[in-house]
Write an enzyme that holds these catalytic residues in place. Structure first.
Site, PDB file in Angstrom:
ATOM      1  CE  LYS A 253      -4.043  -1.774   2.483  1.00  0.00           C
ATOM      2  NZ  LYS A 253      -5.002  -1.587   1.379  1.00  0.00           N
TER       3      LYS A 253
ATOM      4  NE  ARG B 129     -10.931  -9.361  -2.647  1.00  0.00           N
ATOM      5  CZ  ARG B 129     -11.219  -8.411  -3.529  1.00  0.00           C
ATOM      6  NH1 ARG B 129     -11.604  -8.723  -4.748  1.00  0.00           N
ATOM      7  NH2 ARG B 129     -11.151  -7.139  -3.178  1.00  0.00           N
TER       8      ARG B 129
HETATM    9  N1  BES Z   1      -8.401  -3.703   3.997  1.00  0.00           N
HETATM   10  C1  BES Z   1      -8.488  -3.215   2.662  1.00  0.00           C
HETATM   11  C2  BES Z   1      -9.739  -2.386   2.416  1.00  0.00           C
HETATM   12  C3  BES Z   1      -9.874  -1.128   3.209  1.00  0.00           C
HETATM   13  C4  BES Z   1      -9.360   0.053   2.715  1.00  0.00           C
HETATM   14  C5  BES Z   1     -10.530  -1.121   4.411  1.00  0.00           C
HETATM   15  C6  BES Z   1      -9.485   1.217   3.448  1.00  0.00           C
HETATM   16  C7  BES Z   1     -10.670   0.041   5.143  1.00  0.00           C
HETATM   17  C8  BES Z   1     -10.153   1.202   4.663  1.00  0.00           C
HETATM   18  C9  BES Z   1      -8.482  -4.373   1.679  1.00  0.00           C
HETATM   19  O1  BES Z   1      -7.738  -5.479   2.061  1.00  0.00           O
HETATM   20  C10 BES Z   1      -7.910  -3.871   0.398  1.00  0.00           C
HETATM   21  O2  BES Z   1      -6.737  -3.580   0.383  1.00  0.00           O
HETATM   22  N2  BES Z   1      -8.721  -3.785  -0.636  1.00  0.00           N
HETATM   23  C11 BES Z   1      -8.300  -3.353  -1.922  1.00  0.00           C
HETATM   24  C12 BES Z   1      -8.687  -4.401  -2.935  1.00  0.00           C
HETATM   25  C13 BES Z   1      -8.100  -4.176  -4.286  1.00  0.00           C
HETATM   26  C14 BES Z   1      -6.615  -4.476  -4.247  1.00  0.00           C
HETATM   27  C15 BES Z   1      -8.790  -5.061  -5.279  1.00  0.00           C
HETATM   28  C16 BES Z   1      -8.991  -2.028  -2.245  1.00  0.00           C
HETATM   29  O3  BES Z   1     -10.189  -1.891  -1.991  1.00  0.00           O
HETATM   30  O4  BES Z   1      -8.303  -1.138  -2.737  1.00  0.00           O
HETATM   31 MN    MN Z   2      -5.689  -5.314   1.455  1.00  0.00          MN
END
Ligand code: BES
Ligand code: MN
Ligand code: ZN
Length: 501
Positions: free
Chosen positions: A281, A355
């Site tokens: 990230k 997921r």
């Molecule tokens: N934990 C994150 C989602 C999230 C983001 C929760 C901000 C709370 C606040 C999740 O694991 C994630 O990284 N999701 C990605 C998925 C993408 C890589 C397909 C997202 O939503 O950007």
């Molecule tokens: Mn994630």
């Protein structure tokens, strides 16, 4: 905090602060507020007449009785418009009054039960809402700031609900007890989320779950590497690969009835820290990813409350705790993983890890022969974009289950909004090497995630809650201080209690 119900007249009550209420537009208060107004020589009426107080929901004013009654202060709180009044308004009003009482240094507050009189709410539910609003609003996490934990801030010691009508007292007692157990369970979940990820490792969270289970009388089992391997949870283990903190899969069970009571399984995403893995990230917001286990925390909180309230159902809580880290051993984009159900997954993005651990947890859920499975997870940024901090996204393959969750959402103020699970969304997840891939590209990121999970839900009614926007608040609002909200605990407890009726 101690919570008690006392039969009596507000004008006779001893307390640091006595809370009464007023709807907007009311110029001549009745009931308890009216009786108090009389004892104060019309001070409350005068506030309204002078235009100093309009009864808007959550507005407060402090009055000093100067010996006219035993209470040292009076806090009048606005209930807003009478035709918009509901349990959520009660929680908000109670929260506003409690915060004001804490500000003025009150330790011991007495309050009338908003809505149990003219408000037309059921007395037990109104009492529950008053206690919830109070205890949730006053939540703090002083653990790592002992110097700031001053006596003033340490806040209220006792909350007394005052009721004149003798026959309502037992109802209020029942509601107040439920409200206290539920709010404490929400705060239990909030504490787990607040705890930093170097402390709240998978092993530590499993220990906390175990300790809690022992305290309230839940069956608790913790699955670690050997069990997870022999169960074939290769997808979850794939995500866990990059971290030195080994995964801990918590299984809690409450048995509130005979063999033929319905079984509800709650599954929560428990990523103790989400760096994104090899798909690392960006820096700015990464620190917030300590809250990526808030779904699992909500499941633990809900099981805690289910045990203490002894809901007459079989309730199972599944909380897979895993850390998502990059590193030499980490899983990578284009890996293919095979999980408990036997299905293979192609990894496109290691940041779509939630997921993946849920895939194995949902597979595991089937062995309880559940009447319903509900998962709760901080899964996508797309959910935040779609709904903002006002509702969780709900997906379900079962209209009855979806309706129950929608009803629980209305009653608790923990809103959900249903979105479609159309098969068209499946297309995006087709893989060239495996049976499914873990992301579906840029568009419809929210429903394709639900569609991914659906692959692993065999033979039961299922609902998925994406709560990314709901579990944390950057600024205080209503009965949520800044930080973790504990979203999901009250929703689940309401779902279970309604189910049992
Ligand atoms: N934990 C994150 C989602 C999230 C983001 C929760 C901000 C709370 C606040 C999740 O694991 C994630 O990284 N999701 C990605 C998925 C993408 C890589 C397909 C997202 O939503 O950007
Ligand atoms: Mn994630
Ligand atoms: Zn995540």
């Amino acid at each position: 905090m101690e919570v008690v119900v006392q039969q009596g007249n507000v004008v006779d009550i001893t307390a640091d602060a006595l809370v009464v209420n007023l709807f907007s537009g009311v110029t001549r208060p009745g009931g308890a507020t009216g009786a108090l107004d009389k004892a104060l020589g019309g001070a409350i009426q005068e506030l309204v007449q002078q235009g100093d107080f309009d009864g808007k929901l959550g507005k407060t004013v402090v009055l000093y009785p100067r010996g006219a009654i035993p209470a040292r202060r009076v806090i009048v709180v606005g209930l807003g418009e009478q035709d918009k009044f509901d349990l959520e308004a009660v929680r908000k009003a109670a929260a506003a009054a409690a915060k004001r009482a804490r500000e003025v240094g009150a330790k011991d507050i007495a309050t009338i039960v908003h809505g149990a009189g003219v408000g037309g709410l059921r007395p037990a539910e109104a009492a529950q809402a008053v206690v919830e609003g109070t205890l949730l609003a006053l939540y703090r996490f002083p653990k790592y700031q002992p110097a700031q934990d001053t006596a003033q801030e340490a806040g209220l010691r006792r909350l007394t609900l005052v009721e004149f009508s003798e026959e309502k007292v037992p109802l209020l007692q029942e509601g107040a007890r439920a409200g206290q157990l539920i709010a404490e369970s929400v705060n239990f979940a909030r504490n787990l989320v607040m705890e930093p990820p170097n402390i709240a490792t998978p092993a530590e969270l499993a220990r906390r779950a175990q300790a809690m289970a022992e305290e309230v009388g839940l069956r608790c089992e913790v699955l670690t590497d050997p069990e997870l391997e022999s169960l074939g949870m290769g997808i979850l283990l794939g995500v866990a690969q990059g971290s030195v903190h080994r995964p801990h899969f918590v299984v809690l069970e409450h048995n509130g009835g005979g063999d033929d009571v319905p079984t509800v399984v709650l599954v929560g995403k428990g990523i103790t820290f989400d760096t994104g893995g090899i798909n690392l990230k960006r820096g700015e917001d990464m620190w917030k990813m300590k809250h990526d286990m808030a779904g699992a925390a909500a499941v633990l909180g809900a099981l805690r409350a289910a045990a203490l309230l002894n809901v007459p159902l079989r309730v199972v809580g599944l909380a897979p705790f895993v850390e998502n880290m990059p590193g030499g051993k980490a899983y990578r984009p284009s890996d293919v993983l095979r999980g408990l159900t036997g299905k293979t997954v192609e990894i496109i993005n290691t940041d779509a890890e939630g997921r993946l651990i849920l895939a194995d947890a949902l597979g595991y859920a089937a062995r309880f022969r559940p009447d319903a499975v509900v998962d709760i997870a901080t899964l996508t940024g797309a959910q935040m974009i779609a709904l903002g901090p006002h509702a969780a996204a709900l997906f379900s393959n079962d209209d009855g289950l979806a309706a129950r969750l929608e009803e629980a959402g209305r009653r608790t103020g923990e809103r959900v909004w249903r979105l479609p699970l159309w098969d068209e969304y499946k297309e995006a997840l087709k893989s060239d090497v495996a049976e499914v891939k873990n992301t579906g590209g840029r568009y419809s990121g929210l429903p394709t995630t639900a569609k991914f999970l659906e692959h692993f839900t065999e033979g039961y009614a299922w609902a998925h809650l994406d709560v990314a926007s709901m579990v944390w608040t950057d600024s205080p609002r209503d009965y949520h201080p800044k930080g973790p909200t504990g979203y999901g605990v009250r929703l689940f407890v309401e779902l279970l209690r309604q189910w049992a009726e």
